[in-house]
Enzyme design. Structure first.
Site, PDB file in Angstrom:
ATOM      1  N   LYS A 132      32.364  53.491  39.916  1.00  0.00           N
ATOM      2  CA  LYS A 132      33.872  53.770  39.964  1.00  0.00           C
ATOM      3  C   LYS A 132      34.170  54.565  38.660  1.00  0.00           C
ATOM      4  O   LYS A 132      34.962  55.405  39.002  1.00  0.00           O
ATOM      5  CB  LYS A 132      34.765  52.645  40.220  1.00  0.00           C
ATOM      6  N   ARG A 183      28.952  44.949  27.213  1.00  0.00           N
ATOM      7  CA  ARG A 183      30.095  44.139  27.470  1.00  0.00           C
ATOM      8  C   ARG A 183      29.799  42.712  27.694  1.00  0.00           C
ATOM      9  O   ARG A 183      28.953  42.361  28.330  1.00  0.00           O
ATOM     10  CB  ARG A 183      30.471  44.842  28.645  1.00  0.00           C
ATOM     11  N   ARG A 197      22.858  49.521  32.485  1.00  0.00           N
ATOM     12  CA  ARG A 197      23.870  49.882  31.508  1.00  0.00           C
ATOM     13  C   ARG A 197      24.006  48.952  30.271  1.00  0.00           C
ATOM     14  O   ARG A 197      24.133  49.156  29.051  1.00  0.00           O
ATOM     15  CB  ARG A 197      25.157  49.541  32.238  1.00  0.00           C
ATOM     16  N   ARG A 249      42.838  44.265  43.600  1.00  0.00           N
ATOM     17  CA  ARG A 249      41.524  43.491  43.617  1.00  0.00           C
ATOM     18  C   ARG A 249      41.932  42.333  44.665  1.00  0.00           C
ATOM     19  O   ARG A 249      40.703  41.898  45.256  1.00  0.00           O
ATOM     20  CB  ARG A 249      40.992  42.931  42.384  1.00  0.00           C
ATOM     21  N   ARG A 269      30.858  37.776  39.852  1.00  0.00           N
ATOM     22  CA  ARG A 269      32.034  38.823  40.248  1.00  0.00           C
ATOM     23  C   ARG A 269      31.502  39.472  41.597  1.00  0.00           C
ATOM     24  O   ARG A 269      32.566  39.726  42.408  1.00  0.00           O
ATOM     25  CB  ARG A 269      31.703  39.922  39.002  1.00  0.00           C
TER      26      ARG A 269
END
Length: 195
Positions: free
Chosen positions: A13, A137, A125, A88, A148
Site C-alpha cells: 500500500k 519497525r 523489509r 480498517r 495483524r
C-alpha cells in the site's frame, strides 16, 4: 481525488500510494506513519498507543478517527488525499463517510496478496532496514504480523464487501510486479477522470 488503499500489512500500500501521490499531487496520509511519529515524539497519544502498535493490535476507532479527521482538515488535503491504513473497520468507514459529508470517495483500491508472500515481504523489509543501519519497525516481526493478519481478516476484510456494494472498490493482484500494479492503478484513475 479522494482515495483509500486497502490491503493487509506488507501488501504494498505504501509503495503504490507513493506512486499515486506523486502522479496526482495529493498527500499520502499513512495512519501507520502518523501513529509511529506520535510514538517517536513521546506524545501523550504516542505513549497510550505504543504497546498496542508493537503487539499488532488495532488502535481504538475513536483514537485513529480523530487523528485522521484532524489530518484531513489541513489545507494540503483540501484538493484530495490518499488514505493508507484507514479505514480498517466498517465503523471507521462509516465515520469517514460522515466526515466527508456530500463528498464521496473517488475510489477504494484493494491490494490482494497471498499471506505467505506477505510474511516474506515483512521479513525482507526488516532485514533491509537493519542492513542499512536503521531500526526495524516495532511491528515488523512474525508474531506481530500473524496477529495483524488475523485482525485484518476479521476486522478489515469486511470493508471489501462494504465498498463493493457502494461501487467504489477496485481490486488488484498485489503479488504482481510493482510496475504492473502501478500501471493498473494509474490506468484506472485516468479512466475515472476521463483521460
Amino acid at each position: 481525488m479522494k482515495l483509500v488503499f486497502l490491503g493487509p500489512p506488507g501488501a504494498g500500500k505504501g509503495t503504490q500510494a507513493a506512486v499515486v501521490s506523486k502522479e496526482y499531487r495529493i498527500p499520502h496520509l499513512s495512519t501507520g506513519d502518523m501513529l509511529r511519529s506520535e510514538v517517536a515524539a513521546g506524545s501523550q497519544l504516542g505513549a497510550s498507543i505504543a504497546d498496542d502498535m508493537q503487539s499488532g493490535k488495532l488502535i481504538a476507532d475513536e483514537t485513529i478517527s480523530s487523528v485522521v479527521a484532524h489530518r484531513i482538515a489541513l489545507p494540503d488535503a483540501a484538493a484530495g488525499f490518499l488514505l493508507d491504513g484507514y479505514p480498517r473497520t466498517v465503523r471507521q468507514a462509516d465515520f469517514l463517510e460522515s466526515l466527508l459529508g456530500s463528498v464521496k470517495l473517488d475510489l477504494v483500491i484493494e491490494l490482494v496478496v497471498d499471506p505467505t508472500i506477505l510474511i516474506e515481504r515483512i521479513q525482507r523489509r526488516a532485514a533491509m532496514t537493519l542492513a542499512g543501519g536503521g531500526a526495524a519497525r516495532a511491528d515488523d516481526n512474525i508474531d506481530s504480523l500473524r496477529k495483524r493478519l488475523s485482525i485484518y481478516q476479521t476486522e478489515t476484510a469486511p470493508l471489501t464487501e462494504y465498498y463493493q456494494r457502494k461501487g467504489q472498490l477496485f481490486r488488484l493482484n498485489g503479488d504482481a510486479p510493482l510496475e504492473f500494479v502501478s500501471r493498473g492503478i494509474v490506468g484506472r484513475l485516468a479512466h475515472l477522470r476521463g483521460q
